[in-house]
Structures are given as structure tokens and as C-alpha cells.
Design a protein around this motif. Structure first.
Motif, PDB file in Angstrom:
ATOM      1  N   ALA A   1       2.612  14.035 103.256  1.00 29.84           N
ATOM      2  CA  ALA A   1       3.267  14.516 102.043  1.00 29.84           C
ATOM      3  C   ALA A   1       3.213  13.447 100.949  1.00 29.84           C
ATOM      4  O   ALA A   1       2.955  13.740  99.776  1.00 29.84           O
TER       5      ALA A   1
ATOM      6  N   GLY B   1      -0.859  20.207  97.996  1.00 29.79           N
ATOM      7  CA  GLY B   1      -1.252  21.371  98.782  1.00 29.79           C
ATOM      8  C   GLY B   1      -2.680  21.249  99.280  1.00 29.79           C
ATOM      9  O   GLY B   1      -3.414  20.324  98.890  1.00 29.79           O
TER      10      GLY B   1
ATOM     11  N   ALA C   1     -10.832  14.751 110.759  1.00 25.42           N
ATOM     12  CA  ALA C   1     -11.047  15.380 109.456  1.00 25.42           C
ATOM     13  C   ALA C   1     -10.052  14.793 108.468  1.00 25.42           C
ATOM     14  O   ALA C   1      -8.846  14.838 108.693  1.00 25.42           O
TER      15      ALA C   1
ATOM     16  N   LYS D   1      -9.420  11.305 102.932  1.00 27.18           N
ATOM     17  CA  LYS D   1      -9.011  10.008 102.389  1.00 27.18           C
ATOM     18  C   LYS D   1      -9.982   8.867 102.637  1.00 27.18           C
ATOM     19  O   LYS D   1      -9.779   7.768 102.141  1.00 27.18           O
TER      20      LYS D   1
ATOM     21  N   PHE E   1      -5.613   7.967 107.096  1.00 30.61           N
ATOM     22  CA  PHE E   1      -7.052   7.772 106.855  1.00 30.61           C
ATOM     23  C   PHE E   1      -7.855   8.090 108.106  1.00 30.61           C
ATOM     24  O   PHE E   1      -9.061   8.171 108.070  1.00 30.61           O
TER      25      PHE E   1
ATOM     26  N   GLU F   1      -6.284  12.112 112.212  1.00 31.07           N
ATOM     27  CA  GLU F   1      -5.869  12.414 113.587  1.00 31.07           C
ATOM     28  C   GLU F   1      -4.562  13.157 113.697  1.00 31.07           C
ATOM     29  O   GLU F   1      -4.260  13.731 114.745  1.00 31.07           O
TER      30      GLU F   1
ATOM     31  N   LEU G   1      -2.882  15.861 112.133  1.00 27.41           N
ATOM     32  CA  LEU G   1      -2.748  17.311 112.276  1.00 27.41           C
ATOM     33  C   LEU G   1      -3.345  17.812 113.594  1.00 27.41           C
ATOM     34  O   LEU G   1      -2.677  18.547 114.322  1.00 27.41           O
ATOM     35  N   PRO G   2      -4.585  17.413 113.972  1.00 29.73           N
ATOM     36  CA  PRO G   2      -5.098  17.885 115.259  1.00 29.73           C
ATOM     37  C   PRO G   2      -4.241  17.407 116.435  1.00 29.73           C
ATOM     38  O   PRO G   2      -4.079  18.149 117.415  1.00 29.73           O
TER      39      PRO G   2
HETATM   40  P1  ADP Z   1      -5.194  11.878 107.460  1.00 32.53           P
HETATM   41  O1  ADP Z   1      -3.843  11.872 106.867  1.00 32.53           O
HETATM   42  O2  ADP Z   1      -5.474  10.669 108.263  1.00 32.53           O
HETATM   43  O3  ADP Z   1      -6.278  12.165 106.453  1.00 32.53           O
HETATM   44  P2  ADP Z   1      -4.282  14.237 108.834  1.00 32.53           P
HETATM   45  O4  ADP Z   1      -4.733  14.877 110.095  1.00 32.53           O
HETATM   46  O5  ADP Z   1      -2.907  13.757 108.775  1.00 32.53           O
HETATM   47  O6  ADP Z   1      -5.298  13.065 108.515  1.00 32.53           O
HETATM   48  O7  ADP Z   1      -4.516  15.263 107.649  1.00 32.53           O
HETATM   49  C1  ADP Z   1      -5.815  15.779 107.439  1.00 32.53           C
HETATM   50  C2  ADP Z   1      -6.016  16.149 105.989  1.00 32.53           C
HETATM   51  O8  ADP Z   1      -5.239  17.276 105.673  1.00 32.53           O
HETATM   52  C3  ADP Z   1      -5.605  15.097 105.016  1.00 32.53           C
HETATM   53  O9  ADP Z   1      -6.657  14.172 104.778  1.00 32.53           O
HETATM   54  C4  ADP Z   1      -5.267  15.905 103.764  1.00 32.53           C
HETATM   55  O10 ADP Z   1      -6.422  16.154 103.022  1.00 32.53           O
HETATM   56  C5  ADP Z   1      -4.772  17.208 104.336  1.00 32.53           C
HETATM   57  N1  ADP Z   1      -3.305  17.278 104.360  1.00 32.53           N
HETATM   58  C6  ADP Z   1      -2.520  17.129 105.448  1.00 32.53           C
HETATM   59  N2  ADP Z   1      -1.228  17.268 105.130  1.00 32.53           N
HETATM   60  C7  ADP Z   1      -1.169  17.519 103.802  1.00 32.53           C
HETATM   61  C8  ADP Z   1      -0.115  17.756 102.863  1.00 32.53           C
HETATM   62  N3  ADP Z   1       1.186  17.752 103.234  1.00 32.53           N
HETATM   63  N4  ADP Z   1      -0.451  17.990 101.572  1.00 32.53           N
HETATM   64  C9  ADP Z   1      -1.753  17.985 101.180  1.00 32.53           C
HETATM   65  N5  ADP Z   1      -2.776  17.767 102.015  1.00 32.53           N
HETATM   66  C10 ADP Z   1      -2.512  17.539 103.313  1.00 32.53           C
END
Ligand code: ADP
Ligand code: MG
Length: 594
Positions: free
Chosen positions: A34, A62, A76, A79, A94, A97, A99-100
Motif C-alpha cells: 500500500a 490500484g 512478479a 518495482k 521488490f 513474493e 502476494l503469491p
Molecule cells: P513486490 O511488492 O515485491 O513487487 P508483491 O507480490 O507484494 O511484490 O506485489 C506484486 C505487485 O502487485 C507489486 O509490484 C505491485 O505492482 C502490485 N501491487 C500489490 N499490492 C498493491 C497495492 N496495494 N496497490 C497497488 N499495487 C499493488
């Protein structure tokens, strides 16, 4: 057993285990996302301590509908693009990892609408498998709901603590983030109850008030490396070694507690590196070192420090949770932190005052670094609330703030406290604590010059000890010799005491030594004090004049005069105050003159 490649979902669960340890890890990763998305407001809601239900809602950028599915793929990220980027990381995430990992061990529902898109998207994932994706109206930002955490990993579920404990970890986390990101409004709703809300004013002080309460916040001292750097400029040794440039590249800002405000745990020592909340022993050690003997054994200060340094001077890619960092030059970081904290402490150690119900006005507002300088002159003698004596050549106004003014001894109370008068009122001095401080500095100075003044005993005194005392003495013989106690084995359980430190004026040196041994043996576990600091505090505690001992006016004058000359006259080596003060303004108020 044949070697085989693990199925994807098992590999995913193993990888998830490194990132998601407990419910608080989920909250941390979602908050990180966030923040990276530029959120101004982040709302966290949990039920049952977290394992049952976690929801994090933000008003950030978003995720575009076309990228929602990809966001849940392993590695994925939006960043990071190249290896070079790894050394210029300015986002919290970065590794791609989070979300998955979360999705692999729970049931996730994501609702998001990207800036500029007409409608939002809903995506449901269960145990890592995408169940459904569809368009859905939504406010701009992202809402992620995580349910039944670790349902598919029962082994992990067993490691979770009670809901209250897990909720506590989440609350601690949000508190820390609220301090590191004062411009963001954080809230936590725990089982339908609003448990925390930060003001989002952009001022760290306001966040501290919310987290620690107004009383604690008002006592905190603002620090800024700008304050300490003039000292650094005079440090020619570090200048020559070229270290100065690096030390100055580390900017340290934040708040620290005065030594008198402390806790039994280090939980309230919060460190941020480029706004990332980290656990770091180098920084922690530097802070503890800066407090040195001002802190009582077993106690830790309350600290919130933000270190800003160039992204390429710190490696954040150390651990999947990203809560540890590696510094390119960790001694520069150590020096910058220690120097900054030390400068703030020596400038601010206040004498506790009686009867002051309102914090002084300078404390009511957070001090900006530019104003800090004036806070250093707090202890100018004052005649009353309004009048400040500040004649241009007045000696007392030139005293470093940590010093105490010249005091006139008036008498003794309860054979324990010395009453004295200073330019700004009445002082009560704890004779034992004051003497400890005097002895501590004298012994330290003598040892620094490798010259501890010793006194030979006319009659070497045999010491008969219990087995425990004997062992403690044997183990510390060399250390004790370094402070002037010359001891020789004398067969069996007996030692012979030949010399004592000259500062020791006791009539029975053997009793003093036994007291030191006992003190060393059963002393409270020190936090991070070196064996040497421990020895010094035990020695000073044991040989200092005790409370309950009648002192002559002469002896009291001598003690106070020597206390005035110490570098830290306001605290004993354990960090307790040596004196309290009743200033004239308070007297006038109490007597109804004002
Ligand atoms: P990371 O944060 O290391 O890039 P994440 O698995 O946490 O990997 O998130 C994957 C991608 O999903 C992020 O790079 C971002 O583009 C998108 N994302 C995740 N959460 C949000 C959020 N709350 N708002 C906007 N984009 C998000
Ligand atoms: Mg992330």
C-alpha cells in the motif's frame, strides 16, 4: 528414495513459509504494498487475532485490470527491472513474493481499481489457485482480504500463539509504521473495535503521542544528526581516515527517551532505514552505547530513529522478510547513530523537578532541528518563570547544559540526602548516587591513563570466602587488579588482599571487596554492558558512601564540589538521578506568591 522435483504448489508453500511466518507478516507485506502504491490512508481490520480474517484497504494507485492476475504470479513485480536496480531500491517491496506467498497459504480476495480506469476488478484465489476474476465497481485503491491463513499448512497453524498475542504483534507493527510514516493515516480495527488510529499529520511527534501517550511523548528528546555534526567536524582522526564523509552521508533523525524514561524490554527501540522498519544489531548497539552508564542495568530506552542513507550504501536484499539490512560501511552507521544520540543526551539530561505538572513549553511542541540548539540551553538559571538572567559574560550561561551550577551545601536530611542551594532554587542530592558518579569518573579517568592509584595495605588481609564467592573472585581477579585490587591466592579457599584502589576510603577494605564480589555475582543481568562496565558499576556501588551515613558539612561540600566537576553529574552509573531540583518558580507557586 529417488530424486524428484517438488510439485508447484508444494514449492510455493515452502517459499511462502519464508515470507509469511504469522498473521503480522501478512499485514506487513500488504502495508508495504500500500505504501509503495502511494497510499495516504491504510485501514487494517482483523478478526480472531488475524488467522481468521485480515483486511488491508488502501487508497493508493490500484492495480490495472490487465495486471491483476500477474500480480499473484511468483516473482512478479512492478518495482524491479534489472540487477542494477537491486542496489538502488527505493520501494519497500521488490522481490515479487508477497502476494503469491500469501495466496499460497490462505484464501485471498482482491478488489482494486487503478487510477484512470472506469471500473474495478475482483479476483479470488484459494490455496494459490485462481478461482474467479470479474469486473466490479470499486473505489480507487486496493482492498485485500485474507481468510483462513495457514488452513492448508496445519503444521504452521500449530505455531501460532493466542489470538491476543497475534493481534498484539499486528498492533506493534502498525504502531511502528505509523511512526515511520507520519504522513499516512493508519487504523487498526480488531474484532470490530477501533484499536488504533494515527493522525497522519506528517509529524513523527504526533504519531508518538498516539503510540506512547502524551506523557511519554512530551519527555522524548528530538535528535538530528545536524546537531552532532559540528562535533564530527572536530574529530580529526575520523576526518583523516576518510570516514567522516561516510558518517555524514548517514542522516539520523527521530526521538529518544531521556535515561530516566526507560522500559524493561527493547521492544520500544524502533529503527528505520530509509523508512524501512528493520531489526538491526549495529544500530541497537550504537544506541545502547550512547546511553552508556546513564541507563540502569536491564533497562532499555524508548527510541524511534530513522536513518537516511544513499540506497546504494545499504543492501536490503538479505532476507525474504526484508526486515534485515546490510550496510556497506557499518562502522560509519554505528558512529553516526552513537554520536547523534550521545549529543542529544548530554545536551538534555534534565534534572527531575518536583511539582511541575505542565511540561516546559519547549516540550509541548515538537522541536524542529533548527530549534534544538535553544533546547540545549534549557538549564540557564532563571529567577522566575519570566525572567531569564543572561548577562553577556555570565559564567553560568556558558556551562554545557549537562553540567550543574555551583551549589552551596546547606545540610543533610535523613543522613542520606544533601540539601543545597543553586542559582535557580533548591537541590536535593542523593549522597550515595552522587558518590557513585564521582568514583566512577575518577576510576575511569585513572584507568584511561593506565594509572590507577593504588594503596598498599600495611597488613595484607586474608579473605575467607564461600565457594561461590571464591569462584567469582577467581574469575574476576585480572579485572579487579585493573581497578586496583591486588589479590593473591593464599591456599585453599583463601585469598590475600594486598592493595586497594586509592579512591577506597573504607575502614574495612575486605568487606568492600566481598561486597563487590557479591554484587558481581548476583548483579541483575545487564543489557549490553561490557564486563568492564559491569565491574566498574559494581565497584563504585560497593565502595560509595551509603545512605544513612552521617556526613560532616566539609565532607558534603567536598562531594558536591567533585560532583560538579563530573561529565554527567545528573545520573549515577546505573542511570538513577543523583539529584532533584525544586526551582524558585515552583516555590513561589506553591506558596501562592504567584
Ligand atoms: P513486490 O511488492 O515485491 O513487487 P508483491 O507480490 O507484494 O511484490 O506485489 C506484486 C505487485 O502487485 C507489486 O509490484 C505491485 O505492482 C502490485 N501491487 C500489490 N499490492 C498493491 C497495492 N496495494 N496497490 C497497488 N499495487 C499493488
Ligand atoms: Mg510487496
Amino acid at each position: 528414495m529417488t530424486i524428484h522435483i517438488l510439485p508447484d504448489d508444494l514449492a510455493a508453500k515452502i517459499a511462502a513459509g519464508e515470507v509469511i511466518e504469522r498473521p503480522a507478516s501478512v499485514v506487513k507485506e500488504l502495508i508495504d504494498n500500500a505504501i509503495d502504491a502511494g497510499a495516504r490512508e491504510i485501514k487494517v481490520e482483523i478478526r480472531g487475532g488475524g488467522p481468521r480474517f485480515i483486511r488491508v484497504a488502501d487508497d493508493g494507485s490500484g492495480i490495472p485490470a490487465s495486471e491483476v492476475e500477474t500480480a499473484f504470479a511468483r516473482h512478479a513485480t512492478s518495482k524491479l527491472h534489472s540487477v542494477d536496480d537491486l542496489f538502488a531500491i527505493t520501494t519497500l517491496g521488490f522481490r515479487g513474493e508477497a502476494l503469491p506467498s500469501i495466496a499460497a497459504v490462505s484464501r485471498v480476495t482482491l478488489v482494486t481499481r487503478a487510477r484512470g480506469e472506469e471500473s474495478g476488478t475482483q479476483l479470488r484465489v484459494d490455496g494459490g489457485k485462481i478461482i474467479e476474476q470479474r469486473a466490479q465497481g470499486a473505489p480507487q485503491g486496493t482492498i485485500i482480504t485474507v481468510e483462513d491463513l495457514f488452513r492448508h499448512v496445519p503444521a504452521r497453524l500449530k505455531f501460532l500463539k493466542t489470538p491476543a498475542t497475534e493481534a498484539g504483534h499486528i498492533a506493534d507493527l502498525i504502531n511502528a509504521y505509523a511512526i515511520a510514516y507520519p504522513q499516512i493515516r493508519f487504523s487498526l480495527v480488531n474484532d470490530d473495535r477501533l484499536a488504533f488510529q494515527s493522525p497522519g499529520t506528517g509529524k513523527m511527534f504526533d504519531a508518538l503521542v498516539k503510540v506512547f501517550g502524551i506523557e511519554v511523548a512530551h519527555q522524548m528528546i528530538q535528535v538530528s544528526s545536524a546537531m552532532a555534526s559540528s562535533e564530527a567536524a572536530n574529530d580529526s582522526a575520523s576526518f583523516r581516515s576518510g570516514r567522516l564523509a561516510m558518517t555524514n552521508a548517514v542522516q539520523v533523525t527521530g526521538f529518544i527517551s531521556p535515561p530516566s524514561l526507560n522500559r524493561a524490554t527493547r521492544k520500544y527501540m524502533l529503527f528505520f532505514v530509509n523508512h524501512r522498519w528493520v531489526q538491526d544489531r549495529t544500530i541497537q548497539h550504537a544506541v545502547i552505547e550512547a546511553y552508556h552508564t546513564a541507563l540502569m542495568v536491564g533497562r532499555a530506552p524508548i527510541v524511534a530513529l530513522d536513518l537516511l542513507l544513499p540506497p546504494d550504501a545499504v543492501d536490503v536484499n538479505v532476507h525474504p522478510t526484508k526486515s534485515q539490512v546490510r550496510f556497506r560501511d557499518s562502522s560509519a552507521v554505528f558512529n553516526a547513530v552513537q554520536r547523534t544520540v550521545r549529543a542529544a543526551l548530554t545536551g538534555n539530561a534534565p534534572i527531575p523537578s518536583i511539582g511541575i505538572t505542565q511540561p516546559p513549553s519547549w516540550q509541548r511542541e515538537p522541536i524542529s532541528p533548527a530549534q534544538t540548539q535553544s533546547a540545549l540551553n534549557l538549564y540557564r538559571p532563571t529567577l522566575s518563570n519570566e525572567t531569564t538572567i543572561q548577562p553577556p559574560g555570565d559564567q553560568t550561561t556558558r556551562l554545557p547544559a549537562a553540567q550543574i551550577p555551583m551549589l552551596r551545601v546547606l545540610g543533610q536530611i535523613a543522613s542520606t540526602y544533601i540539601i543545597a542551594e543553586g542559582p535557580d532554587g533548591l537541590y536535593l542530592i542523593d549522597q550515595h548516587a552522587a558518590h557513585e558518579r564521582v568514583l566512577y569518573e575518577q576510576l575511569s579517568a585513572e584507568r584511561a591513563g593506565a594509572q590507577v592509584a593504588v594503596q598498599e595495605l600495611l597488613d595484607p588481609a586474608p579473605l575467607q570466602l564461600t565457594p561461590a564467592q571464591f569462584a567469582a573472585l577467581e574469575a574476576n581477579r585480572a579485572a579487579l587488579a585493573s581497578v586496583g585490587f591486588g589479590i593473591e591466592p593464599f591456599g585453599g579457599q583463601t585469598f590475600l588482599l594486598r592493595t586497594v584502589p586509592a579512591v577506597l576510603k573504607a575502614s574495612d577494605p575486605r568487606a568492600a571487596l566481598v561486597a563487590i564480589v557479591d554484587e558481581m555475582e548476583q548483579g541483575e543481568e545487564p543489557l549490553e554492558k561490557s564486563a568492564d562496565a559491569r565491574l566498574m558499576t559494581s565497584v563504585c556501588k560497593s565502595i560509595a558512601v551509603k545512605g544513612g551515613q552521617v556526613l560532616s558539612l566539609e565532607e558534603m561540600r567536598e562531594l558536591v564540589r567533585r560532583l560538579e566537576q563530573t561529565a554527567a553529574p545528573r545520573t549515577c552509573p546505573h542511570g538513577r538521578p543523583t539529584m532533584i531540583q525544586l526551582n524558585v518558580a515552583t516555590l513561589e507557586r506553591e506558596f501562592g506568591r504567584k
